[in-house]
Design an enzyme around this catalytic site. Structure first.
Site, PDB file in Angstrom:
ATOM      1  N   PHE A 113       0.847  -1.186   0.000  1.00 26.79           N
ATOM      2  CA  PHE A 113       0.000   0.000   0.000  1.00 26.79           C
ATOM      3  C   PHE A 113       0.888   1.244   0.000  1.00 26.79           C
ATOM      4  O   PHE A 113       1.854   1.321   0.760  1.00 26.79           O
ATOM      5  CB  PHE A 113      -0.884  -0.025   1.251  1.00 26.79           C
ATOM      6  CG  PHE A 113      -1.973   0.999   1.236  1.00 26.79           C
ATOM      7  CD1 PHE A 113      -3.143   0.793   0.530  1.00 26.79           C
ATOM      8  CD2 PHE A 113      -1.838   2.184   1.945  1.00 26.79           C
ATOM      9  CE1 PHE A 113      -4.155   1.737   0.517  1.00 26.79           C
ATOM     10  CE2 PHE A 113      -2.842   3.141   1.940  1.00 26.79           C
ATOM     11  CZ  PHE A 113      -4.004   2.919   1.225  1.00 26.79           C
ATOM     12  N   ASP A 184       2.256  -5.875   7.834  1.00 29.37           N
ATOM     13  CA  ASP A 184       1.073  -5.033   7.868  1.00 29.37           C
ATOM     14  C   ASP A 184      -0.155  -5.932   7.694  1.00 29.37           C
ATOM     15  O   ASP A 184      -0.282  -6.646   6.691  1.00 29.37           O
ATOM     16  CB  ASP A 184       1.142  -3.978   6.746  1.00 29.37           C
ATOM     17  CG  ASP A 184       0.041  -2.937   6.889  1.00 29.37           C
ATOM     18  OD1 ASP A 184      -1.064  -3.306   7.352  1.00 29.37           O
ATOM     19  OD2 ASP A 184       0.270  -1.770   6.534  1.00 29.37           O
ATOM     20  N   TYR A 209     -10.555  -0.148  11.036  1.00 33.36           N
ATOM     21  CA  TYR A 209     -11.798   0.311  10.405  1.00 33.36           C
ATOM     22  C   TYR A 209     -12.202  -0.564   9.234  1.00 33.36           C
ATOM     23  O   TYR A 209     -13.266  -0.392   8.678  1.00 33.36           O
ATOM     24  CB  TYR A 209     -11.690   1.774   9.951  1.00 33.36           C
ATOM     25  CG  TYR A 209     -10.433   2.111   9.171  1.00 33.36           C
ATOM     26  CD1 TYR A 209     -10.350   1.821   7.817  1.00 33.36           C
ATOM     27  CD2 TYR A 209      -9.344   2.691   9.794  1.00 33.36           C
ATOM     28  CE1 TYR A 209      -9.202   2.111   7.100  1.00 33.36           C
ATOM     29  CE2 TYR A 209      -8.191   2.993   9.084  1.00 33.36           C
ATOM     30  CZ  TYR A 209      -8.118   2.694   7.741  1.00 33.36           C
ATOM     31  OH  TYR A 209      -6.980   2.970   7.042  1.00 33.36           O
ATOM     32  N   LYS A 210     -11.341  -1.499   8.836  1.00 34.83           N
ATOM     33  CA  LYS A 210     -11.683  -2.384   7.718  1.00 34.83           C
ATOM     34  C   LYS A 210     -12.484  -3.566   8.271  1.00 34.83           C
ATOM     35  O   LYS A 210     -13.623  -3.392   8.679  1.00 34.83           O
ATOM     36  CB  LYS A 210     -10.407  -2.795   6.980  1.00 34.83           C
ATOM     37  CG  LYS A 210      -9.770  -1.586   6.267  1.00 34.83           C
ATOM     38  CD  LYS A 210      -8.397  -1.837   5.696  1.00 34.83           C
ATOM     39  CE  LYS A 210      -7.886  -0.574   4.994  1.00 34.83           C
ATOM     40  NZ  LYS A 210      -6.451  -0.573   4.777  1.00 34.83           N
ATOM     41  N   ARG A 356     -13.100  -4.029  -6.957  1.00 32.98           N
ATOM     42  CA  ARG A 356     -12.679  -4.846  -5.821  1.00 32.98           C
ATOM     43  C   ARG A 356     -13.859  -5.110  -4.895  1.00 32.98           C
ATOM     44  O   ARG A 356     -14.654  -4.203  -4.619  1.00 32.98           O
ATOM     45  CB  ARG A 356     -11.569  -4.075  -5.088  1.00 32.98           C
ATOM     46  CG  ARG A 356     -10.923  -4.829  -3.966  1.00 32.98           C
ATOM     47  CD  ARG A 356      -9.817  -4.000  -3.343  1.00 32.98           C
ATOM     48  NE  ARG A 356     -10.354  -2.872  -2.565  1.00 32.98           N
ATOM     49  CZ  ARG A 356      -9.666  -2.209  -1.630  1.00 32.98           C
ATOM     50  NH1 ARG A 356      -8.421  -2.543  -1.370  1.00 32.98           N
ATOM     51  NH2 ARG A 356     -10.211  -1.204  -0.967  1.00 32.98           N
TER      52      ARG A 356
HETATM   53  C1  LIG Z   1      -5.771   0.810   4.615  1.00 32.26           C
HETATM   54  C2  LIG Z   1      -4.296   0.736   4.640  1.00 32.26           C
HETATM   55  C3  LIG Z   1      -3.511   1.781   5.149  1.00 32.26           C
HETATM   56  C4  LIG Z   1      -4.128   3.076   5.589  1.00 32.26           C
HETATM   57  O1  LIG Z   1      -3.381   3.709   6.580  1.00 32.26           O
HETATM   58  P1  LIG Z   1      -4.064   4.824   7.490  1.00 32.26           P
HETATM   59  O2  LIG Z   1      -2.972   5.441   8.236  1.00 32.26           O
HETATM   60  O3  LIG Z   1      -5.084   4.126   8.333  1.00 32.26           O
HETATM   61  O4  LIG Z   1      -4.756   5.782   6.568  1.00 32.26           O
HETATM   62  C5  LIG Z   1      -2.136   1.593   5.227  1.00 32.26           C
HETATM   63  N1  LIG Z   1      -1.563   0.433   4.805  1.00 32.26           N
HETATM   64  C6  LIG Z   1      -2.296  -0.587   4.287  1.00 32.26           C
HETATM   65  C7  LIG Z   1      -1.623  -1.834   3.848  1.00 32.26           C
HETATM   66  C8  LIG Z   1      -3.676  -0.444   4.172  1.00 32.26           C
HETATM   67  O5  LIG Z   1      -4.391  -1.426   3.629  1.00 32.26           O
END
Ligand SMILES: *Cc1c(COP(=O)(O)O)cnc(C)c1O
Length: 397
Positions: A113, A184, A209-210, A356
Site C-alpha cells: 500500500f 502489515d 476500520y476495515k 474490488r
Molecule cells: C488501509 C491501509 C492503510 C491506511 O493507513 P491509514 O494510516 O489508516 O490511513 C495503510 N496500509 C495498508 C496496507 C492499508 O491497507
C-alpha cells in the site's frame, strides 16, 4: 460453529444494499451508538476528568490491544492501540531498523500500500545513513531476502489483488538472513486467521476500520514480539509511552512493555466504538470465518465468470493464496463500479482498472453474493456503466 446469523444481527445494514466493501470500511455495529452516547453523556459529560480513572479511559488502549491480540495470535500485553496505521508503520519500521544498525536495506514489494512505502521513504530520508528501500514484485520477495536486508516491510494481503504472502515462510527466511520483519495486517485482521506467535513475527501493525468494523478513522494497532518489548526503541517518544507519564520527568524513559508504542492522549470516543465493535468477535472462530469467506468468494467468482466473460479475474484463483477480497479487471472499471453503486452493490475501484469486492462472513450471506453477481451481469450486458455521469472520478474511489 460460529453463528453468522447472530453476528449479522449486530450490525446496521442499510435495507437493500449489498455491502462488499467491508475490506475498506466495516458497517456500524448497532451497539456502538448506545456506547458512544453513554461515554459522551455519562463519562465525559458526567465525570469529566475523573473518567480517566473512574471509567478506565487510561487503560482502554491496552485492554483493546489484548482483544485484538486474540484475533492475530498475539499474547496479552503485546499489542498497543492508537494513532493511525501510517504512524504505526513508522514506529514499527524505525524500531526494527534500530535493531539492525549494520544493515542498509528495507525490502518491500510493489503490491504494498502506498502509505507504507511513503512512510518508509520519509523515514529513510530522515535517518540519512544511506538506507535503501528496495521494491520487488510480490512473488519475488522470498528470493530477494539476503544479508543486506535489515527489515522486510510487507503487507500480508495485497490491497489490490488480495494476493496472500506466506507470513511464516517469509519470516523464517528473513530470520535466517539475519533480518527482521514488519507485517502489515490491514487486510488480514478479522479477514483471515493470523498467528503472529506461530509465525515468529517481529513487528506487526494494522488498522481497525476495515474488517474489524471500528468506524471511519478508528485507531490502529501495533504488535511488538515479547522478545523486543523492552529493547524496541520508540522514535515517537510521547508521554503516554513513558514508563511513568504522571511523574512528569524531564527525560524520556520508555515503558517496559509494548505500551512504549503509545504516543499521546488516546482517542477515547473512537476507542469506545472500537471496543464495542470487537464484541462481535467474542463468539467468532477465525477458522469458521476463513471457511465461510472462501465459500462466499468462490461462489462469487464462479457466478461472475459465468455471467460476465469480459471481466478478468485479477486475484489468485486458489482461495488459499488470497485473503478475503476478490478483484476483477476491466478498462472501464471506474464507471462499472459507479454503476454498481448506483444499483446498491457497494465495492470499490482501485486504479488503474480494478473493481474490488470484500467478503465478510460476519454480515454477508451467500444469497447476497449471488444477487450481486446478477446485478454485475445486468450492468455489463445492458452497458449501464456507459453513462457520462460515471466518467468523473470522486475524491475517494
Ligand atoms: C488501509 C491501509 C492503510 C491506511 O493507513 P491509514 O494510516 O489508516 O490511513 C495503510 N496500509 C495498508 C496496507 C492499508 O491497507
Amino acid at each position: 460453529m460460529t453463528d453468522f446469523a447472530a453476528t449479522r444481527a449486530l450490525f446496521h445494514l442499510p435495507e437493500g444494499m449489498i455491502y462488499l466493501d467491508g475490506n475498506s470500511l466495516g458497517p456500524l455495529p448497532l451497539a456502538a451508538e448506545t456506547r458512544v452516547a453513554e461515554v459522551m453523556r455519562g463519562e465525559w459529560g458526567g465525570e469529566l476528568i475523573k473518567a480517566w480513572n473512574s471509567a478506565g479511559w487510561i487503560t482502554l488502549p491496552a485492554r483493546i490491544g489484548d482483544r485484538i491480540g486474540r484475533l492475530i495470535g498475539a499474547p496479552a500485553g503485546s499489542v498497543a492501540t492508537g494513532d493511525t496505521l501510517s504512524i504505526k508503520v513508522f514506529q514499527a519500521l524505525s524500531a526494527a531498523l534500530a535493531l539492525r544498525p549494520d544493515r542498509t536495506v528495507v525490502l518491500s514489494d510493489t503490491g504494498n500500500f502506498p502509505s507504507d512505502l511513503y512512510i518508509a521513504q520519509g523515514l529513510l530520508k530522515a535517518l540519512g545513513r544511506g538506507l535503501e528501500l528496495r521494491l520487488v514484485p510480490p512473488e519475488k520477495v522470498a528470493n530477494a531476502i539476503d544479508e543486506s536486508v535489515a527489515v522486510t516491510l510487507i503487507t500480508e494481503v495485497d490491497y489490490r489483488t488480495g494476493r496472500l504472502h506466506d507470513m511464516a515462510a517469509l519470516t523464517a527466511k528473513a530470520h535466517a538472513a539475519g533480518a527482521l520483519t514488519v507485517w502489515d495486517l490491514a487486510h488480514s485482521a478479522g479477514a483471515i486467521p493470523v498467528d503472529l506467535t506461530a509465525a515468529d513475527a517481529d513487528f506487526a501493525v494494522g488498522c481497525t476500520y476495515k474488517y474489524l468494523n471500528g468506524g471511519p478513522g478508528a485507531p490502529a494497532f501495533i504488535y511488538v514480539a515479547p522478545r523486543f518489548a523492552d529493547s524496541a526503541q520508540p522514535i515517537l517518544s510521547g508521554w503516554m509511552g513513558h514508563e511513568a507519564p504522571f511523574a512528569f520527568d524531564l527525560d524520556y524513559r520508555p515503558h517496559a512493555s509494548v505500551e512504549r508504542m503509545r504516543v499521546g492522549t488516546p482517542p477515547v470516543l473512537a476507542l469506545s466504538v472500537l471496543d464495542t465493535a470487537l464484541d462481535a468477535w467474542d463468539a467468532v472462530d477465525m477458522t469458521d470465518v476463513r471457511a465461510q469467506s472462501i465459500r462466499l468468494s468462490e461462489r462469487f467468482i464462479a457466478e461472475v465468470e459465468a455471467r460476465c466473460p469480459e471481466l478478468e479475474l485479477a486475484s489468485p484463483r486458489d482461495p488459499l493464496a488470497r485473503g478475503s477480497q476478490v478483484s476483477f479487471r476491466h478498462p472501464q472499471g471506474y464507471a462499472i463500479m459507479q454503476a454498481l453503486i448506483a444499483n446498491n452493490v457497494i465495492g470499490d475501484f482501485r486504479a488503474p482498472d480494478l473493481i474490488r469486492f470484500g467478503f465478510t462472513p460476519l454480515y454477508l450471506s451467500e444469497d447476497e453474493v449471488v444477487e450481486a453477481a446478477r446485478i454485475i451481469e445486468r450492468v455489463m450486458t445492458e452497458r449501464l456503466w456507459d453513462n457520462p455521469a460515471y466518467a468523473t472520478r470522486s475524491a475517494v474511489t
